[in-house]
Write a protein that holds these residues in place. Structure first.
Motif, PDB file in Angstrom:
ATOM      1  N   TRP A   1      47.281  25.765  56.053  1.00 57.24           N
ATOM      2  CA  TRP A   1      46.249  25.658  55.021  1.00 57.24           C
ATOM      3  C   TRP A   1      44.985  26.405  55.422  1.00 57.24           C
ATOM      4  N   LEU A   2      44.641  26.326  56.707  1.00 59.34           N
ATOM      5  CA  LEU A   2      43.460  27.033  57.190  1.00 59.34           C
ATOM      6  C   LEU A   2      43.684  28.540  57.160  1.00 59.34           C
ATOM      7  N   ALA A   3      44.899  28.960  57.530  1.00 55.27           N
ATOM      8  CA  ALA A   3      45.220  30.383  57.498  1.00 55.27           C
ATOM      9  C   ALA A   3      45.191  30.909  56.058  1.00 55.27           C
ATOM     10  N   THR A   4      45.690  30.097  55.132  1.00 60.62           N
ATOM     11  CA  THR A   4      45.665  30.465  53.717  1.00 60.62           C
ATOM     12  C   THR A   4      44.227  30.603  53.224  1.00 60.62           C
ATOM     13  N   TRP A   5      43.395  29.673  53.625  1.00 59.29           N
ATOM     14  CA  TRP A   5      41.971  29.707  53.269  1.00 59.29           C
ATOM     15  C   TRP A   5      41.332  31.009  53.724  1.00 59.29           C
ATOM     16  N   GLY A   6      41.591  31.386  54.964  1.00 59.78           N
ATOM     17  CA  GLY A   6      40.995  32.605  55.498  1.00 59.78           C
ATOM     18  C   GLY A   6      41.497  33.868  54.830  1.00 59.78           C
ATOM     19  N   LEU A   7      42.797  33.927  54.598  1.00 59.37           N
ATOM     20  CA  LEU A   7      43.375  35.122  53.992  1.00 59.37           C
ATOM     21  C   LEU A   7      42.895  35.302  52.557  1.00 59.37           C
ATOM     22  N   LEU A   8      42.836  34.210  51.805  1.00 59.08           N
ATOM     23  CA  LEU A   8      42.354  34.292  50.425  1.00 59.08           C
ATOM     24  C   LEU A   8      40.881  34.682  50.383  1.00 59.08           C
ATOM     25  N   ALA A   9      40.107  34.181  51.348  1.00 58.50           N
ATOM     26  CA  ALA A   9      38.685  34.528  51.393  1.00 58.50           C
ATOM     27  C   ALA A   9      38.498  36.035  51.554  1.00 58.50           C
ATOM     28  N   THR A  10      39.302  36.646  52.403  1.00 59.52           N
ATOM     29  CA  THR A  10      39.206  38.091  52.616  1.00 59.52           C
ATOM     30  C   THR A  10      39.667  38.861  51.387  1.00 59.52           C
ATOM     31  N   LEU A  11      40.774  38.435  50.786  1.00 58.05           N
ATOM     32  CA  LEU A  11      41.291  39.110  49.595  1.00 58.05           C
ATOM     33  C   LEU A  11      40.307  39.025  48.426  1.00 58.05           C
ATOM     34  N   ILE A  12      39.693  37.859  48.260  1.00 58.46           N
ATOM     35  CA  ILE A  12      38.720  37.695  47.181  1.00 58.46           C
ATOM     36  C   ILE A  12      37.501  38.578  47.428  1.00 58.46           C
ATOM     37  N   TRP A  13      37.061  38.642  48.672  1.00 59.14           N
ATOM     38  CA  TRP A  13      35.933  39.507  49.013  1.00 59.14           C
ATOM     39  C   TRP A  13      36.257  40.966  48.672  1.00 59.14           C
ATOM     40  N   LEU A  14      37.466  41.399  49.033  1.00 61.10           N
ATOM     41  CA  LEU A  14      37.881  42.768  48.750  1.00 61.10           C
ATOM     42  C   LEU A  14      37.916  43.025  47.248  1.00 61.10           C
ATOM     43  N   TYR A  15      38.479  42.094  46.486  1.00 64.27           N
ATOM     44  CA  TYR A  15      38.553  42.245  45.023  1.00 64.27           C
ATOM     45  C   TYR A  15      37.163  42.351  44.411  1.00 64.27           C
ATOM     46  N   VAL A  16      36.251  41.498  44.847  1.00 61.02           N
ATOM     47  CA  VAL A  16      34.887  41.509  44.314  1.00 61.02           C
ATOM     48  C   VAL A  16      34.208  42.844  44.593  1.00 61.02           C
ATOM     49  N   GLU A  17      34.379  43.347  45.812  1.00 64.00           N
ATOM     50  CA  GLU A  17      33.761  44.634  46.165  1.00 64.00           C
ATOM     51  C   GLU A  17      34.341  45.780  45.333  1.00 64.00           C
ATOM     52  N   VAL A  18      35.647  45.767  45.140  1.00 64.89           N
ATOM     53  CA  VAL A  18      36.303  46.820  44.358  1.00 64.89           C
ATOM     54  C   VAL A  18      35.847  46.760  42.902  1.00 64.89           C
ATOM     55  N   LEU A  19      35.794  45.558  42.334  1.00 55.88           N
ATOM     56  CA  LEU A  19      35.385  45.411  40.940  1.00 55.88           C
ATOM     57  C   LEU A  19      33.931  45.825  40.760  1.00 55.88           C
ATOM     58  N   ARG A  20      33.052  45.448  41.680  1.00 58.74           N
ATOM     59  CA  ARG A  20      31.643  45.840  41.589  1.00 58.74           C
ATOM     60  C   ARG A  20      31.499  47.363  41.669  1.00 58.74           C
ATOM     61  N   LEU A  21      32.276  47.962  42.536  1.00 51.81           N
ATOM     62  CA  LEU A  21      32.227  49.419  42.685  1.00 51.81           C
ATOM     63  C   LEU A  21      32.683  50.104  41.406  1.00 51.81           C
ATOM     64  N   MET A  22      33.766  49.624  40.820  1.00 53.49           N
ATOM     65  CA  MET A  22      34.269  50.206  39.582  1.00 53.49           C
ATOM     66  C   MET A  22      33.272  50.048  38.440  1.00 53.49           C
ATOM     67  N   GLN A  23      32.603  48.901  38.382  1.00 51.00           N
ATOM     68  CA  GLN A  23      31.595  48.681  37.354  1.00 51.00           C
ATOM     69  C   GLN A  23      30.451  49.689  37.483  1.00 51.00           C
ATOM     70  N   LYS A  24      29.999  49.901  38.687  1.00 51.82           N
ATOM     71  CA  LYS A  24      28.897  50.831  38.924  1.00 51.82           C
ATOM     72  C   LYS A  24      29.292  52.245  38.540  1.00 51.82           C
ATOM     73  N   LEU A  25      30.492  52.625  38.905  1.00 51.33           N
ATOM     74  CA  LEU A  25      30.964  53.975  38.560  1.00 51.33           C
ATOM     75  C   LEU A  25      31.135  54.131  37.057  1.00 51.33           C
ATOM     76  N   ALA A  26      31.616  53.073  36.398  1.00 54.49           N
ATOM     77  CA  ALA A  26      31.810  53.123  34.949  1.00 54.49           C
ATOM     78  C   ALA A  26      30.462  53.247  34.226  1.00 54.49           C
ATOM     79  N   ILE A  27      29.472  52.518  34.699  1.00 51.32           N
ATOM     80  CA  ILE A  27      28.146  52.559  34.084  1.00 51.32           C
ATOM     81  C   ILE A  27      27.483  53.924  34.328  1.00 51.32           C
ATOM     82  N   ARG A  28      27.629  54.398  35.549  1.00 50.55           N
ATOM     83  CA  ARG A  28      26.963  55.655  35.913  1.00 50.55           C
ATOM     84  C   ARG A  28      27.601  56.861  35.232  1.00 50.55           C
ATOM     85  N   PHE A  29      28.932  56.841  35.078  1.00 50.48           N
ATOM     86  CA  PHE A  29      29.620  57.998  34.531  1.00 50.48           C
ATOM     87  C   PHE A  29      30.201  57.717  33.142  1.00 50.48           C
TER      88      PHE A  29
END
Length: 245
Positions: free
Chosen positions: A217-245
């Motif tokens: 359960w602890l390992a699952t918690w950690g892995l999901l935390a990293t995956l969610i962080w990655l998803y958030v960063e990717v989505l924020r980046l795509m939003q910025k690029l979409a707005i800018r271009f």
């Protein structure tokens, strides 16, 4: 060499959580972590889809995302204090993250319908690419590599924390804009999140078939935390690029 000497950028995988438990017969397995992670992702996806529908109907997502974020933080603190309750607290963390991601990505879904799906695709591809790089030992997790990723992760989190606090005083920092500087920061954050997966894979491998079964359960918690962080960063980046271009 003791396994406790190995560290990762993800605080969930700190040695504090991995003390020996002789009373446990079954041990942590990769299959167990994978199963729990998949279930967690499905729950998050279901909550997110439901919030998207509410957002399309005119419901404000602000309190859903804020409540989910605060809830996830509180539950994470509780898990760190009461790790034996992980089998109860981690599902609560998953639900809280579902509300946070649902509210966070609702704006993108409404204004840029394809972006959340593209961000999910990039996250999945990145996960398997990093897993392949790790399994083939194309990138070896050394002590120096680990230190660099830990330092970068902590630095990024500090910047986010300071920016979040300043926002309460009406001060907007550079990371929230669509300038090239903000875009580069997002790119760097996404790269660090990707490499953080390698450290998590490395740590899980060291403890598989060794740590007690409930540590999954602890390992699952950690892995999901990293995956969610990655998803958030990717989505924020795509939003910025979409707005800018």
């Amino acid at each position: 060499m003791s396994l406790r000497n190995f560290k990762t950028s993800n605080p969930v995988f700190n040695s504090y959580f991995w003390e020996d438990d002789k009373s446990s017969v079954k041990t942590m397995s990769v299959a167990g972590i994978f199963f729990k992670s998949v279930i967690g992702i499905l729950v998050i996806a279901a909550i997110t889809a439901y919030l998207w529908k509410l957002n399309e109907a005119g419901t404000s997502m602000r309190w859903f995302s804020l409540g989910g974020m605060l809830g996830a933080v509180i539950v994470s603190v509780l898990i760190s204090i009461r790790q034996n309750w992980a089998h109860i607290l981690v599902p609560l963390y998953i639900i809280a993250k579902g509300f946070f991601l649902g509210g966070f990505s609702a704006y993108a879904h409404k204004n840029f319908p394809d972006l959340p799906y593209q961000a999910i695709g990039v996250t999945i591809i990145t996960f398997f690419v990093m897993l392949l790089l790790y399994q083939l030992r194309i990138i070896v997790v050394t002590k120096k590599f680990r230190s660099v990723i830990i330092t970068a992760t902590v630095s990024i989190m500090v910047v986010y924390l300071i920016s979040w606090i300043l926002s309460f005083f009406g001060i907007k920092t550079y990371i929230w804009g669509t300038s090239w500087f903000a875009i580069i920061f997002n790119v760097l954050a996404a790269i660090v999140a990707s490499f953080a997966l390698l450290l998590d894979f490395d740590y899980i491998e060291r403890y598989k078939n060794k740590a007690p079964k409930h540590k999954e359960w602890l390992a699952t918690w950690g892995l999901l935390a990293t995956l969610i962080w990655l998803y958030v960063e990717v989505l924020r980046l795509m939003q910025k690029l979409a707005i800018r271009f």
